[in-house]
Write an enzyme that holds these catalytic residues in place. Structure first.
Site, PDB file in Angstrom:
ATOM      1  N   ASP A 284      24.888  36.553 -19.473  1.00  0.00           N
ATOM      2  CA  ASP A 284      26.195  36.005 -19.117  1.00  0.00           C
ATOM      3  C   ASP A 284      26.982  35.537 -20.338  1.00  0.00           C
ATOM      4  O   ASP A 284      26.431  34.929 -21.245  1.00  0.00           O
ATOM      5  CB  ASP A 284      25.951  34.815 -18.168  1.00  0.00           C
ATOM      6  CG  ASP A 284      27.235  34.220 -17.653  1.00  0.00           C
ATOM      7  OD1 ASP A 284      27.968  34.944 -16.963  1.00  0.00           O
ATOM      8  OD2 ASP A 284      27.515  33.040 -17.945  1.00  0.00           O
ATOM      9  N   GLU A 326      27.693  40.903 -20.291  1.00  0.00           N
ATOM     10  CA  GLU A 326      28.895  40.487 -19.581  1.00  0.00           C
ATOM     11  C   GLU A 326      29.831  39.936 -20.640  1.00  0.00           C
ATOM     12  O   GLU A 326      29.718  38.788 -21.055  1.00  0.00           O
ATOM     13  CB  GLU A 326      28.579  39.435 -18.515  1.00  0.00           C
ATOM     14  CG  GLU A 326      29.744  39.199 -17.559  1.00  0.00           C
ATOM     15  CD  GLU A 326      30.538  37.916 -17.797  1.00  0.00           C
ATOM     16  OE1 GLU A 326      31.629  37.792 -17.237  1.00  0.00           O
ATOM     17  OE2 GLU A 326      30.070  37.029 -18.544  1.00  0.00           O
TER      18      GLU A 326
HETATM   19  C1  GLC Z   1      34.316  35.322 -18.093  1.00  0.00           C
HETATM   20  C2  GLC Z   1      35.555  35.906 -18.717  1.00  0.00           C
HETATM   21  C3  GLC Z   1      36.817  35.494 -18.080  1.00  0.00           C
HETATM   22  C4  GLC Z   1      36.584  35.060 -16.701  1.00  0.00           C
HETATM   23  C5  GLC Z   1      35.689  33.868 -16.749  1.00  0.00           C
HETATM   24  C6  GLC Z   1      35.414  33.257 -15.433  1.00  0.00           C
HETATM   25  O1  GLC Z   1      33.320  35.216 -19.037  1.00  0.00           O
HETATM   26  O2  GLC Z   1      35.629  35.725 -20.072  1.00  0.00           O
HETATM   27  O3  GLC Z   1      37.744  36.533 -18.084  1.00  0.00           O
HETATM   28  O4  GLC Z   1      37.795  34.741 -16.123  1.00  0.00           O
HETATM   29  O5  GLC Z   1      34.496  34.125 -17.423  1.00  0.00           O
HETATM   30  O6  GLC Z   1      35.357  34.127 -14.395  1.00  0.00           O
HETATM   31  C1  GLC Z   2      30.567  34.500 -16.470  1.00  0.00           C
HETATM   32  C2  GLC Z   2      30.377  34.491 -14.976  1.00  0.00           C
HETATM   33  C3  GLC Z   2      31.326  33.526 -14.374  1.00  0.00           C
HETATM   34  C4  GLC Z   2      31.080  32.170 -14.957  1.00  0.00           C
HETATM   35  C5  GLC Z   2      31.114  32.211 -16.473  1.00  0.00           C
HETATM   36  C6  GLC Z   2      30.548  30.967 -17.044  1.00  0.00           C
HETATM   37  O1  GLC Z   2      31.805  34.965 -16.810  1.00  0.00           O
HETATM   38  O2  GLC Z   2      30.535  35.784 -14.468  1.00  0.00           O
HETATM   39  O3  GLC Z   2      31.213  33.504 -12.986  1.00  0.00           O
HETATM   40  O4  GLC Z   2      32.052  31.283 -14.509  1.00  0.00           O
HETATM   41  O5  GLC Z   2      30.339  33.255 -16.997  1.00  0.00           O
HETATM   42  O6  GLC Z   2      29.155  30.936 -16.869  1.00  0.00           O
END
Ligand code: GLC
Ligand code: GLC
Length: 651
Positions: A284, A326
């Site tokens: 993540d 991610e």
């Molecule tokens: C993700 C992304 C961002 C997204 C957020 C929460 O890591 O960087 O685009 O909006 O976390 O969803």
């Molecule tokens: C990633 C996850 C998102 C979360 C963020 C912080 O972007 O997909 O849901 O809010 O990381 O952990």
């Protein structure tokens, strides 16, 4: 770094290892350690050379890798060997994934087993179970604020339930994907608790500061991830009497990877879950791993070095396990998470294709494929043995992360175009039937994103309320065509639970005080099993979507050109409503499939003379793979229905 120095250090470490780590069964471990040690040592050197405890930390790392190998179950060691032999196993077209919450799709982990038949009915054989590790009941960011990395949260079951599920899935040839939240912990994690109580060792696990000096300096260049509900990147912790870096929510403390102990602990956590039978670890928020004063603190070179160490270490102990990156970042940055300088993936084998996702949404709103074509053309070339995770939507908000230059090339003004998209998806644009909600709007930067379920965003909800048959058809077609693209594009398609039966936004969740300020929850609904049952009733909306997707998924699995060996050729055509690409069987080079997707709400035609150098349809005939019919090519023109698509091949 000299290899000799590496050999000397490795020899030294081997003499210091505990005798139980010298078991004859360790042969494969030592082969892999030998093969990867030079890289691990060099990378560790780049990051941590200046520390006095460097040799001790290296010893701790190798010891941990060996311990986790000793513990690795035979079934998984055998699977490692097989995957090493067939190292391109994940590039094939047989894999089709879905992301689900075990408590919203099923009751809990053990109940997940009873839901596998639904997934298998659709053809899903890779399941991303959303975060299940222990986390606080309220402030958890949907499980992305972990308080104990070694324990499944009691609400979802136990570690044994997870292991049992992994085994059942393996028997059914299904892959299990689990998150490792590498960038931050919950403020309730034992490390954070110790830091709070003044323990220096654990304060060094985070970025903590006595006063605003450093935080203010960092803020100069750091963007905000949640500007609307968690502005700023630092939080004052009363008990600790210090500021702590919290890039995401205030209760998510960013880990300090300048401390090698953090890295070693995190790799230990990864291998712990790998040993429970997880096939793929979703890492993540990897773009955020390294913070550097004066930078955005995203996509830093050191973040890549950390991922390379993580991968090399995983190759030593659990080489069959893949990583998904991610990293929802600029198109030019995403492909770097495969690893830049290597022939083989040296960071993550798989990365979210956030660029394609955002581009597809642009095509939905503009009803043409201008920016989509431009953006796909600019997609960076990726390494061999690396693949995309192609998705229409996921559990997060949808960002408009395209390149400004691409927007300009498509003939739009970037700011105005983004504003149009946001208005369109939040239903403010005249004639729009989308029911999205604005998310994370940042007036300072003009950045804007939105939430909402697929069916609500493509207008199915509004169309059904109005009982407008034509609009219902159009929305269903849109859902199917978006999936036809991710299924044929090259990469692993990842569906989102609820999309195959057309689930709508769940607005009730916003009355829950723990969720009210984060509207991503509207598309994290409880799966509606009654609605799902209607997939079997011919004529229902659920049946129309589900049966179409089921058919496409099953077809994909038999279409060799859809495997991902960088065998896609984007074709330029003059009709701006169409996305057209050719997929070529990388082995025979003869077997080809022409994919044509139409984003207009009118039927469109494609002049095959424009693409005829790439594909030759003999005797003026082509085969429509999905319909199973032959098409006569009158005047070498083919027609694609409104919001429809074609998978065409030679007769
Ligand atoms: C993700 C992304 C961002 C997204 C957020 C929460 O890591 O960087 O685009 O909006 O976390 O969803
Ligand atoms: C990633 C996850 C998102 C979360 C963020 C912080 O972007 O997909 O849901 O809010 O990381 O952990």
């Amino acid at each position: 770094m000299y290899e000799q120095a590496s050999h000397a250090l490795l020899n030294d470490i081997l003499t210091k290892l505990k005798p139980e780590l010298e078991h004859p069964e360790m042969r494969h471990f030592y082969t892999r350690l030998g093969a990867n040690f030079y890289a691990i040592h060099s990378l560790f050197h780049l990051l941590y050379d200046e520390r006095d405890d460097f040799p001790a930390q290296m010893l701790a790392l190798v010891e941990m890798l060996a311990r986790r190998y000793v513990e690795r179950p035979t079934r998984l060691r055998e699977s490692d060997m097989l995957r090493e032999q067939h190292y391109e196993w994940f590039l094939g077209q047989k894999w089709v994934g879905m992301a689900v919450y075990c408590d919203r799709f099923a009751a809990d982990l053990s109940d997940m087993r009873s839901k596998l038949p639904y997934l298998q009915d659709l053809g899903i054989n890779l399941v991303h179970i959303m975060p299940i590790l222990a986390c606080p009941s309220s402030a958890s960011d949907g499980g992305y604020a972990v308080s104990d990395y070694y324990k499944v949260d009691a609400r979802y079951g136990s570690n044994d339930d997870l292991e049992a599920l992994a085994q059942t899935m393996a028997q059914r040839d299904m892959l299990l994907v689990l998150d490792v939240v590498v960038n931050h912990t919950s403020d309730q994690h034992a490390w954070a608790q110790s830091a709070r109580q003044g323990d220096k060792k654990y304060q060094d696990y985070y970025y903590v500061f006595n006063d605003r000096g450093m935080p203010d300096a960092f803020e100069q260049s750091m963007p905000e991830v949640f500007p609307a509900h968690a502005p700023g990147n630092f939080t004052w912790d009363e008990a600790m009497g210090k500021w702590v870096m919290t890039v995401f929510n205030t209760y998510q403390w960013d880990l300090n990877y300048r401390n090698p102990a953090v890295l070693i602990d995190m790799i230990d956590i990864m291998l712990f879950w790998a040993n429970k039978g997880v096939d793929i670890l979703r890492l993540d928020a990897v773009a955020f791993l390294w913070k550097k004063m004066g930078s955005t603190c995203q996509n830093e070179r050191e973040a890549h070095l950390l991922l390379q160490i993580m991968k090399d270490c995983c190759q030593v102990t659990a080489p069959g396990v893949l990583f998904i990156a991610e990293a929802i970042v600029a198109p030019s940055e995403i492909a770097k998470y495969f690893g830049e300088d290597a022939i083989n993936a040296k960071e993550c084998e798989v990365a979210y294709n956030a660029t394609l996702m955002a581009l597809l949404w642009d095509a939905v709103a503009t009803k043409n494929a201008r920016l989509l074509n431009q953006g796909v053309r600019s997609l960076p070339v990726k390494l061999e043995r690396a693949t995309w995770l192609n998705y229409v939507r996921c559990h997060d908000d949808i960002g408009l992360g395209f390149d400004d230059q691409d927007i300009l090339s498509a003939g739009y003004e970037p700011h105005a175009h983004r504003q149009f998209l946001l208005n369109y998806f939040t239903g403010k644009f005249a004639g729009s039937t989308a029911r999205g909600l604005p998310f994370g709007a940042n007036p300072k930067t003009g950045d804007a994103r939105f939430s909402g379920s697929l069916a609500s965003l493509v207008g199915l909800e509004v169309a059904m309320e109005a009982q407008d048959e034509r609009a219902i058809d159009m929305a269903i077609q849109t859902i199917i065509t978006l999936h036809a693209v991710i299924l044929s594009f090259g990469g692993i398609p990842l569906l989102y639970y609820g999309d195959a039966i057309g689930m709508f936004n769940d607005l009730v969740c916003l009355t829950d005080p723990n969720k009210a300020d984060d509207n991503r929850w509207v598309h994290r609904y409880n799966f509606d099993w009654e609605k799902a049952a209607r997939r079997k009733q011919p004529g229902t909306v659920e049946n129309r979507i589900f049966s179409s997707l089921k058919k496409l998924i099953s077809m994909r699995k038999h279409i060799f050109p859809f495997a991902d060996f960088d065998n896609r050729q984007l074709l330029s055509v003059s009709n701006p409503n169409l996305l057209v690409y050719l997929r070529i069987d990388h082995k025979t080079r003869h077997n080809k499939v022409l994919v044509v997707a139409n984003f207009s709400e009118e039927a469109q035609s494609l002049d095959l003379d424009e693409v005829s150098t790439s594909i030759l349809f003999h005797r003026g005939m082509a085969k429509n793979l999905v319909a199973g019919t032959q098409i006569e090519l009158v005047g070498n023109i083919i027609t694609v229905t409104a919001r429809g698509f074609l998978w065409l091949t030679e007769v």
